[in-house]
Write a protein that holds these residues in place. Structure first.
Motif, PDB file in Angstrom:
ATOM      1  N   PRO A  59       0.916  -1.177   0.233  1.00 19.98           N
ATOM      2  CA  PRO A  59       0.147  -0.028   0.007  1.00 19.98           C
ATOM      3  C   PRO A  59       0.898   1.407  -0.007  1.00 19.98           C
ATOM      4  O   PRO A  59       0.380   2.258  -0.650  1.00 19.98           O
ATOM      5  CB  PRO A  59      -0.664  -0.059   1.151  1.00 19.98           C
ATOM      6  N   ASP A  60       1.983   1.402   0.833  1.00 18.74           N
ATOM      7  CA  ASP A  60       2.780   2.439   0.783  1.00 18.74           C
ATOM      8  C   ASP A  60       3.475   2.802  -0.612  1.00 18.74           C
ATOM      9  O   ASP A  60       3.542   3.862  -1.040  1.00 18.74           O
ATOM     10  CB  ASP A  60       3.922   2.481   2.020  1.00 18.74           C
ATOM     11  N   GLN A  61       3.891   1.857  -1.441  1.00 20.55           N
ATOM     12  CA  GLN A  61       4.322   1.982  -2.683  1.00 20.55           C
ATOM     13  C   GLN A  61       3.234   2.594  -3.480  1.00 20.55           C
ATOM     14  O   GLN A  61       3.525   3.452  -4.394  1.00 20.55           O
ATOM     15  CB  GLN A  61       4.881   0.512  -3.141  1.00 20.55           C
ATOM     16  N   LYS A  62       2.128   1.668  -3.653  1.00 23.39           N
ATOM     17  CA  LYS A  62       0.949   2.328  -4.373  1.00 23.39           C
ATOM     18  C   LYS A  62       0.602   3.957  -3.976  1.00 23.39           C
ATOM     19  O   LYS A  62       0.088   4.586  -5.087  1.00 23.39           O
ATOM     20  CB  LYS A  62      -0.309   1.526  -4.157  1.00 23.39           C
ATOM     21  N   GLU A  63       0.801   4.311  -2.622  1.00 21.40           N
ATOM     22  CA  GLU A  63       0.378   5.585  -2.513  1.00 21.40           C
ATOM     23  C   GLU A  63       1.343   6.427  -3.170  1.00 21.40           C
ATOM     24  O   GLU A  63       1.234   7.538  -3.389  1.00 21.40           O
ATOM     25  CB  GLU A  63       0.324   5.818  -1.031  1.00 21.40           C
TER      26      GLU A  63
END
Length: 109
Positions: A59-63
């Protein structure tokens, strides 16, 4: 007496609408590839990069990628105004408004 529905005409209208939406989506994706400069990549590299982004479930990379895309679109509107500013699709926006290079890393399986 009630008039019977023309199911064939309704189905044709729905199919026409679906076809139009699909064509619009394809056209917009092509425009996005050109606007980001990704059209300079060979097709295998572009496909590989897109596949890596789809597989990345962090999720942090997608954000980070989402923020980078949002910053690109905010910058692209200003760049088209003729002020000479071009959006930088390889930079990501930090919370303080500065940018940092964005590097797509393959997901670890």
């Amino acid at each position: 007496m009630r008039k019977p529905r023309d199911f064939d005409a309704e189905l044709k209208a729905l199919n026409d609408r679906a076809r139009m939406l699909k064509e619009r989506k394809i056209r917009q994706l092509g425009e996005l590839v050109i606007a980001t400069g990704a059209d300079a990549l060979d097709i295998d590299t572009l496909a590989g990069g897109l596949l890596a982004m789809v597989k990345d479930t962090k999720p942090d990379q997608k954000e980070v990628m989402r923020k980078s895309g949002a910053a690109f679109f905010r910058g692209s509107g200003q760049g088209e105004a003729g002020d000479g500013a071009e959006p930088n699709p390889t930079a990501t926006a930090k919370a303080d408004g500065s940018t940092q290079p964005f590097e797509l890393k393959p997901s670890e399986n």
